[in-house]
Scaffold this motif. Structure first.
Motif, PDB file in Angstrom:
ATOM      1  N   GLY A  17       0.771  -1.240   0.000  1.00 34.35           N
ATOM      2  CA  GLY A  17       0.000   0.000   0.000  1.00 34.35           C
ATOM      3  C   GLY A  17       0.801   1.287   0.000  1.00 34.35           C
ATOM      4  O   GLY A  17       0.324   2.321  -0.483  1.00 34.35           O
ATOM      5  N   THR A  18       2.015   1.271   0.488  1.00 35.10           N
ATOM      6  CA  THR A  18       2.815   2.500   0.549  1.00 35.10           C
ATOM      7  C   THR A  18       3.592   2.770  -0.743  1.00 35.10           C
ATOM      8  O   THR A  18       4.084   3.879  -0.940  1.00 35.10           O
ATOM      9  CB  THR A  18       3.833   2.435   1.706  1.00 35.10           C
ATOM     10  N   ILE A  19       3.679   1.779  -1.602  1.00 29.06           N
ATOM     11  CA  ILE A  19       4.522   1.909  -2.798  1.00 29.06           C
ATOM     12  C   ILE A  19       4.093   3.059  -3.717  1.00 29.06           C
ATOM     13  O   ILE A  19       4.941   3.870  -4.108  1.00 29.06           O
ATOM     14  CB  ILE A  19       4.624   0.568  -3.551  1.00 29.06           C
ATOM     15  N   PRO A  20       2.818   3.188  -4.081  1.00 26.00           N
ATOM     16  CA  PRO A  20       2.460   4.289  -4.977  1.00 26.00           C
ATOM     17  C   PRO A  20       2.855   5.670  -4.436  1.00 26.00           C
ATOM     18  O   PRO A  20       3.358   6.514  -5.185  1.00 26.00           O
ATOM     19  CB  PRO A  20       0.936   4.158  -5.124  1.00 26.00           C
ATOM     20  N   GLY A  21       2.667   5.891  -3.154  1.00 31.08           N
ATOM     21  CA  GLY A  21       3.046   7.175  -2.557  1.00 31.08           C
ATOM     22  C   GLY A  21       4.543   7.403  -2.574  1.00 31.08           C
ATOM     23  O   GLY A  21       5.017   8.518  -2.831  1.00 31.08           O
ATOM     24  N   GLU A  22       5.305   6.337  -2.311  1.00 30.42           N
ATOM     25  CA  GLU A  22       6.765   6.453  -2.340  1.00 30.42           C
ATOM     26  C   GLU A  22       7.255   6.784  -3.751  1.00 30.42           C
ATOM     27  O   GLU A  22       8.157   7.607  -3.927  1.00 30.42           O
ATOM     28  CB  GLU A  22       7.411   5.156  -1.849  1.00 30.42           C
ATOM     29  N   VAL A  23       6.649   6.153  -4.741  1.00 25.26           N
ATOM     30  CA  VAL A  23       7.043   6.396  -6.134  1.00 25.26           C
ATOM     31  C   VAL A  23       6.663   7.816  -6.548  1.00 25.26           C
ATOM     32  O   VAL A  23       7.452   8.512  -7.187  1.00 25.26           O
ATOM     33  CB  VAL A  23       6.425   5.344  -7.075  1.00 25.26           C
ATOM     34  N   LEU A  24       5.473   8.249  -6.186  1.00 28.70           N
ATOM     35  CA  LEU A  24       5.051   9.614  -6.513  1.00 28.70           C
ATOM     36  C   LEU A  24       5.997  10.626  -5.884  1.00 28.70           C
ATOM     37  O   LEU A  24       6.453  11.562  -6.553  1.00 28.70           O
ATOM     38  CB  LEU A  24       3.617   9.862  -6.038  1.00 28.70           C
ATOM     39  N   CYS A  25       6.334  10.433  -4.630  1.00 22.76           N
ATOM     40  CA  CYS A  25       7.253  11.337  -3.936  1.00 22.76           C
ATOM     41  C   CYS A  25       8.605  11.362  -4.632  1.00 22.76           C
ATOM     42  O   CYS A  25       9.167  12.435  -4.869  1.00 22.76           O
ATOM     43  CB  CYS A  25       7.389  10.905  -2.481  1.00 22.76           C
ATOM     44  N   ALA A  26       9.126  10.195  -4.975  1.00 26.76           N
ATOM     45  CA  ALA A  26      10.427  10.105  -5.633  1.00 26.76           C
ATOM     46  C   ALA A  26      10.419  10.759  -7.013  1.00 26.76           C
ATOM     47  O   ALA A  26      11.442  11.283  -7.464  1.00 26.76           O
ATOM     48  CB  ALA A  26      10.864   8.647  -5.751  1.00 26.76           C
ATOM     49  N   SER A  27       9.259  10.768  -7.676  1.00 28.86           N
ATOM     50  CA  SER A  27       9.177  11.341  -9.027  1.00 28.86           C
ATOM     51  C   SER A  27       9.305  12.858  -9.031  1.00 28.86           C
ATOM     52  O   SER A  27       9.612  13.446 -10.060  1.00 28.86           O
ATOM     53  CB  SER A  27       7.844  10.953  -9.685  1.00 28.86           C
ATOM     54  N   GLY A  28       9.029  13.480  -7.903  1.00 23.12           N
ATOM     55  CA  GLY A  28       9.067  14.936  -7.842  1.00 23.12           C
ATOM     56  C   GLY A  28       7.815  15.590  -8.401  1.00 23.12           C
ATOM     57  O   GLY A  28       7.742  16.812  -8.498  1.00 23.12           O
ATOM     58  N   LEU A  29       6.825  14.785  -8.770  1.00 22.76           N
ATOM     59  CA  LEU A  29       5.570  15.302  -9.315  1.00 22.76           C
ATOM     60  C   LEU A  29       4.522  15.396  -8.213  1.00 22.76           C
ATOM     61  O   LEU A  29       4.545  14.602  -7.274  1.00 22.76           O
ATOM     62  CB  LEU A  29       5.040  14.369 -10.410  1.00 22.76           C
ATOM     63  N   ASP A  30       3.603  16.348  -8.363  1.00 24.07           N
ATOM     64  CA  ASP A  30       2.444  16.330  -7.478  1.00 24.07           C
ATOM     65  C   ASP A  30       1.380  15.450  -8.142  1.00 24.07           C
ATOM     66  O   ASP A  30       1.551  15.019  -9.286  1.00 24.07           O
ATOM     67  CB  ASP A  30       1.928  17.737  -7.170  1.00 24.07           C
ATOM     68  N   VAL A  31       0.317  15.175  -7.439  1.00 25.00           N
ATOM     69  CA  VAL A  31      -0.707  14.261  -7.942  1.00 25.00           C
ATOM     70  C   VAL A  31      -1.280  14.754  -9.266  1.00 25.00           C
ATOM     71  O   VAL A  31      -1.425  13.983 -10.218  1.00 25.00           O
ATOM     72  CB  VAL A  31      -1.839  14.063  -6.896  1.00 25.00           C
ATOM     73  N   GLU A  32      -1.579  16.030  -9.355  1.00 31.12           N
ATOM     74  CA  GLU A  32      -2.165  16.589 -10.579  1.00 31.12           C
ATOM     75  C   GLU A  32      -1.226  16.423 -11.774  1.00 31.12           C
ATOM     76  O   GLU A  32      -1.646  15.995 -12.852  1.00 31.12           O
ATOM     77  CB  GLU A  32      -2.500  18.065 -10.373  1.00 31.12           C
ATOM     78  N   ALA A  33       0.049  16.723 -11.588  1.00 28.03           N
ATOM     79  CA  ALA A  33       1.019  16.594 -12.679  1.00 28.03           C
ATOM     80  C   ALA A  33       1.207  15.133 -13.075  1.00 28.03           C
ATOM     81  O   ALA A  33       1.329  14.805 -14.269  1.00 28.03           O
ATOM     82  CB  ALA A  33       2.356  17.210 -12.278  1.00 28.03           C
ATOM     83  N   ALA A  34       1.213  14.241 -12.087  1.00 27.58           N
ATOM     84  CA  ALA A  34       1.368  12.810 -12.371  1.00 27.58           C
ATOM     85  C   ALA A  34       0.178  12.286 -13.171  1.00 27.58           C
ATOM     86  O   ALA A  34       0.350  11.524 -14.133  1.00 27.58           O
ATOM     87  CB  ALA A  34       1.530  12.023 -11.073  1.00 27.58           C
ATOM     88  N   LEU A  35      -1.027  12.704 -12.805  1.00 27.87           N
ATOM     89  CA  LEU A  35      -2.219  12.253 -13.535  1.00 27.87           C
ATOM     90  C   LEU A  35      -2.228  12.796 -14.958  1.00 27.87           C
ATOM     91  O   LEU A  35      -2.627  12.096 -15.894  1.00 27.87           O
ATOM     92  CB  LEU A  35      -3.486  12.661 -12.789  1.00 27.87           C
ATOM     93  N   LYS A  36      -1.771  14.020 -15.132  1.00 28.31           N
ATOM     94  CA  LYS A  36      -1.705  14.616 -16.470  1.00 28.31           C
ATOM     95  C   LYS A  36      -0.693  13.865 -17.339  1.00 28.31           C
ATOM     96  O   LYS A  36      -0.971  13.541 -18.493  1.00 28.31           O
ATOM     97  CB  LYS A  36      -1.335  16.098 -16.374  1.00 28.31           C
ATOM     98  N   LEU A  37       0.473  13.584 -16.779  1.00 32.41           N
ATOM     99  CA  LEU A  37       1.500  12.847 -17.515  1.00 32.41           C
ATOM    100  C   LEU A  37       1.003  11.445 -17.860  1.00 32.41           C
ATOM    101  O   LEU A  37       1.177  10.974 -18.989  1.00 32.41           O
ATOM    102  CB  LEU A  37       2.791  12.765 -16.696  1.00 32.41           C
ATOM    103  N   LYS A  38       0.375  10.785 -16.908  1.00 32.85           N
ATOM    104  CA  LYS A  38      -0.168   9.441 -17.140  1.00 32.85           C
ATOM    105  C   LYS A  38      -1.176   9.464 -18.284  1.00 32.85           C
ATOM    106  O   LYS A  38      -1.147   8.603 -19.170  1.00 32.85           O
ATOM    107  CB  LYS A  38      -0.810   8.915 -15.861  1.00 32.85           C
TER     108      LYS A  38
END
Length: 148
Positions: free
Chosen positions: A113-134
């Motif tokens: 359960g913690t993996i997605p949050g760890e990956v998002l944090c490591a990417s340097g993206l916020d949730v909105e930017a990550a969803l847009k890129l995805k």
């Protein structure tokens, strides 16, 4: 060759290389996170699908992961050997193999359960930017799949 042609052939100007090298970096990031769970990245993807749809057929799994069933079969067998899933013939159609999580496979979800949050944090993206890129990447994939 003109300057424009030379620029087009520069490695740093290649979309494919940006995707490829980012994929390599992402896999390196995931490796220690997944090792703690005893999973490889392909196994993790299968588990993600099963945590959503326990009992999915192997064919449906291949479609979800955009993978050939032949490539997935050995990974599925390893997950079965690890005691995380079982393969069962469908009662409705014996030609279909259903994949079902074991209790251990279900329990692993909480640890992951913690993996997605760890990956998002490591990417340097916020949730909105990550969803847009995805969404952009999914659109590129869809367009390419229509061509091949």
């Amino acid at each position: 060759m003109d300057n424009r042609s030379c620029e087009a052939l520069r490695l740093d100007n290649q979309l494919c290389f940006a995707l490829y090298s980012t994929s390599l970096a992402m896999n390196k990031l995931y490796k220690p996170l997944l090792q703690a769970l005893g999973l490889t990245y392909p196994q993790y993807l299968i588990m993600l699908v099963l945590w959503e749809e326990n009992g999915i057929t192997a064919t449906e799994l291949g479609k979800r992961l955009v993978q050939d069933l032949g490539a997935l079969s050995p990974v599925i067998k390893r997950l079965e050997a690890q005691g995380l899933l079982t393969r069962q013939r469908s009662p409705d159609d014996e030609r279909k193999i259903q994949l079902r999580l074991t209790d251990a496979g279900k329990d692993l979800r909480q640890r992951a359960g913690t993996i997605p949050g760890e990956v998002l944090c490591a990417s340097g993206l916020d949730v909105e930017a990550a969803l847009k890129l995805k969404a952009q990447l999914e659109e590129v994939r869809k367009t390419l799949q229509e061509l091949i």
